[in-house]
Design a protein around this motif. Structure first.
Motif, PDB file in Angstrom:
ATOM      1  N   ASP A 184      12.697   0.073  14.262  1.00 40.56           N
ATOM      2  CA  ASP A 184      13.999   0.747  14.278  1.00 40.56           C
ATOM      3  C   ASP A 184      13.831   2.261  14.190  1.00 40.56           C
ATOM      4  N   GLU A 185      12.900   2.716  13.358  1.00 38.77           N
ATOM      5  CA  GLU A 185      12.639   4.153  13.249  1.00 38.77           C
ATOM      6  C   GLU A 185      12.044   4.703  14.547  1.00 38.77           C
ATOM      7  N   VAL A 186      11.192   3.919  15.182  1.00 37.44           N
ATOM      8  CA  VAL A 186      10.601   4.340  16.462  1.00 37.44           C
ATOM      9  C   VAL A 186      11.698   4.496  17.506  1.00 37.44           C
ATOM     10  N   LEU A 187      12.601   3.509  17.581  1.00 41.48           N
ATOM     11  CA  LEU A 187      13.676   3.569  18.574  1.00 41.48           C
ATOM     12  C   LEU A 187      14.636   4.720  18.315  1.00 41.48           C
ATOM     13  N   GLU A 188      14.891   5.021  17.037  1.00 39.13           N
ATOM     14  CA  GLU A 188      15.788   6.132  16.691  1.00 39.13           C
ATOM     15  C   GLU A 188      15.219   7.475  17.136  1.00 39.13           C
ATOM     16  N   ALA A 189      13.901   7.569  17.199  1.00 40.94           N
ATOM     17  CA  ALA A 189      13.257   8.847  17.541  1.00 40.94           C
ATOM     18  C   ALA A 189      12.650   8.830  18.941  1.00 40.94           C
ATOM     19  N   SER A 190      13.122   7.932  19.808  1.00 40.29           N
ATOM     20  CA  SER A 190      12.564   7.812  21.153  1.00 40.29           C
ATOM     21  C   SER A 190      13.591   8.168  22.221  1.00 40.29           C
ATOM     22  N   VAL A 191      13.083   8.661  23.334  1.00 36.22           N
ATOM     23  CA  VAL A 191      13.916   9.057  24.465  1.00 36.22           C
ATOM     24  C   VAL A 191      13.439   8.291  25.697  1.00 36.22           C
ATOM     25  N   ASP A 192      14.397   7.717  26.440  1.00 41.83           N
ATOM     26  CA  ASP A 192      14.077   7.050  27.699  1.00 41.83           C
ATOM     27  C   ASP A 192      14.116   8.071  28.828  1.00 41.83           C
ATOM     28  N   ILE A 193      13.082   8.078  29.637  1.00 38.83           N
ATOM     29  CA  ILE A 193      13.054   8.905  30.842  1.00 38.83           C
ATOM     30  C   ILE A 193      13.316   7.952  32.006  1.00 38.83           C
ATOM     31  N   PRO A 194      14.439   8.141  32.702  1.00 42.26           N
ATOM     32  CA  PRO A 194      14.770   7.212  33.786  1.00 42.26           C
ATOM     33  C   PRO A 194      13.736   7.247  34.907  1.00 42.26           C
ATOM     34  N   GLU A 195      13.822   6.268  35.773  1.00 39.47           N
ATOM     35  CA  GLU A 195      12.868   6.113  36.865  1.00 39.47           C
ATOM     36  C   GLU A 195      12.760   7.379  37.712  1.00 39.47           C
ATOM     37  N   ILE A 196      11.523   7.761  37.970  1.00 39.46           N
ATOM     38  CA  ILE A 196      11.213   8.910  38.815  1.00 39.46           C
ATOM     39  C   ILE A 196      10.389   8.387  39.986  1.00 39.46           C
ATOM     40  N   THR A 197      10.765   8.791  41.174  1.00 37.23           N
ATOM     41  CA  THR A 197       9.993   8.456  42.375  1.00 37.23           C
ATOM     42  C   THR A 197       9.441   9.761  42.932  1.00 37.23           C
ATOM     43  N   THR A 198       8.135   9.808  43.095  1.00 38.49           N
ATOM     44  CA  THR A 198       7.517  11.041  43.586  1.00 38.49           C
ATOM     45  C   THR A 198       6.233  10.735  44.352  1.00 38.49           C
ATOM     46  N   ASN A 199       5.840  11.693  45.185  1.00 38.40           N
ATOM     47  CA  ASN A 199       4.603  11.572  45.961  1.00 38.40           C
ATOM     48  C   ASN A 199       3.403  11.847  45.079  1.00 38.40           C
ATOM     49  N   LEU A 200       2.316  11.201  45.423  1.00 43.57           N
ATOM     50  CA  LEU A 200       1.048  11.470  44.765  1.00 43.57           C
ATOM     51  C   LEU A 200       0.261  12.457  45.626  1.00 43.57           C
ATOM     52  N   ALA A 201      -0.959  12.732  45.242  1.00 43.27           N
ATOM     53  CA  ALA A 201      -1.771  13.728  45.941  1.00 43.27           C
ATOM     54  C   ALA A 201      -2.196  13.265  47.330  1.00 43.27           C
ATOM     55  N   GLU A 202      -2.032  12.006  47.632  1.00 47.02           N
ATOM     56  CA  GLU A 202      -2.393  11.497  48.957  1.00 47.02           C
ATOM     57  C   GLU A 202      -1.180  10.797  49.551  1.00 47.02           C
ATOM     58  N   ASN A 203      -1.355   9.989  50.558  1.00 45.80           N
ATOM     59  CA  ASN A 203      -0.241   9.322  51.228  1.00 45.80           C
ATOM     60  C   ASN A 203       0.236   8.100  50.441  1.00 45.80           C
ATOM     61  N   ALA A 204       0.661   8.309  49.244  1.00 46.34           N
ATOM     62  CA  ALA A 204       1.181   7.230  48.407  1.00 46.34           C
ATOM     63  C   ALA A 204       2.283   7.813  47.544  1.00 46.34           C
ATOM     64  N   PHE A 205       3.083   6.930  46.980  1.00 44.62           N
ATOM     65  CA  PHE A 205       4.090   7.393  46.030  1.00 44.62           C
ATOM     66  C   PHE A 205       4.193   6.403  44.884  1.00 44.62           C
ATOM     67  N   VAL A 206       4.824   6.852  43.817  1.00 47.31           N
ATOM     68  CA  VAL A 206       4.940   6.043  42.614  1.00 47.31           C
ATOM     69  C   VAL A 206       6.380   6.077  42.120  1.00 47.31           C
ATOM     70  N   ARG A 207       6.824   4.951  41.632  1.00 48.24           N
ATOM     71  CA  ARG A 207       8.088   4.861  40.888  1.00 48.24           C
ATOM     72  C   ARG A 207       7.695   4.529  39.464  1.00 48.24           C
ATOM     73  N   ILE A 208       8.129   5.369  38.555  1.00 47.33           N
ATOM     74  CA  ILE A 208       7.657   5.233  37.183  1.00 47.33           C
ATOM     75  C   ILE A 208       8.744   5.669  36.217  1.00 47.33           C
TER      76      ILE A 208
END
Length: 142
Positions: free
Chosen positions: A43-67
């Motif tokens: 409960d203490e961990v959740l009270e002090a945590s922030v969710d970062i919503p899904e990010i889709t971005t290119n990687l250094a090569e011809n690939a991408f990540v959703r994270i």
């Protein structure tokens, strides 16, 4: 002569009682200090945590990540600051991911390294606390 022996016995008893009391106080204070450094509850961990919503971005090569991430801070004040710095956190994440290749992110070690790097970089901008842990909550590599 008897008075001297009696006074000496009383002094020895007083010193012994004082030593036992001092040892007891030290043990109690050390025990309380251990409780404060104990792992936080979920409960203490959740009270002090922030969710970062899904990010889709290119990687250094011809690939991408959703994270997406959950970032654990050390206090509610740090959580509030992190929520206000959301744009900076997103920028840090995108910049760090743009330097990664699909190969470096595929394995457990690469993902753990990304979590540590993000923790370090986000802590550089934090002022009212710090990030304790970064968790990857969703991950899709294409």
């Amino acid at each position: 002569m008897k008075n001297n022996k009696l006074v000496m016995i009383m002094l020895i008893l007083l010193v012994a009682i004082a030593l036992v009391g001092a040892v007891a106080i030290v043990m109690v204070l050390n025990h309380n200090g251990q409780d404060q450094t104990a792992e936080p509850t979920i409960d203490e961990v959740l009270e002090a945590s922030v969710d970062i919503p899904e990010i889709t971005t290119n990687l250094a090569e011809n690939a991408f990540v959703r994270i997406s991430f959950k970032i654990q801070t050390d206090s509610k004040e740090a959580k509030e600051e992190l929520e206000k710095r959301n744009f900076q956190v997103n920028n840090i994440i995108i910049l760090e991911l743009s330097e990664q290749t699909a190969e470096t992110l595929k394995g457990k070690e690469g993902q753990m390294q990304l979590e540590e790097t993000l923790k370090t970089r986000i802590n550089e901008v934090m002022q009212d606390g710090e990030v304790e842990k970064v968790y990857i909550t969703q991950f899709l590599l294409q």
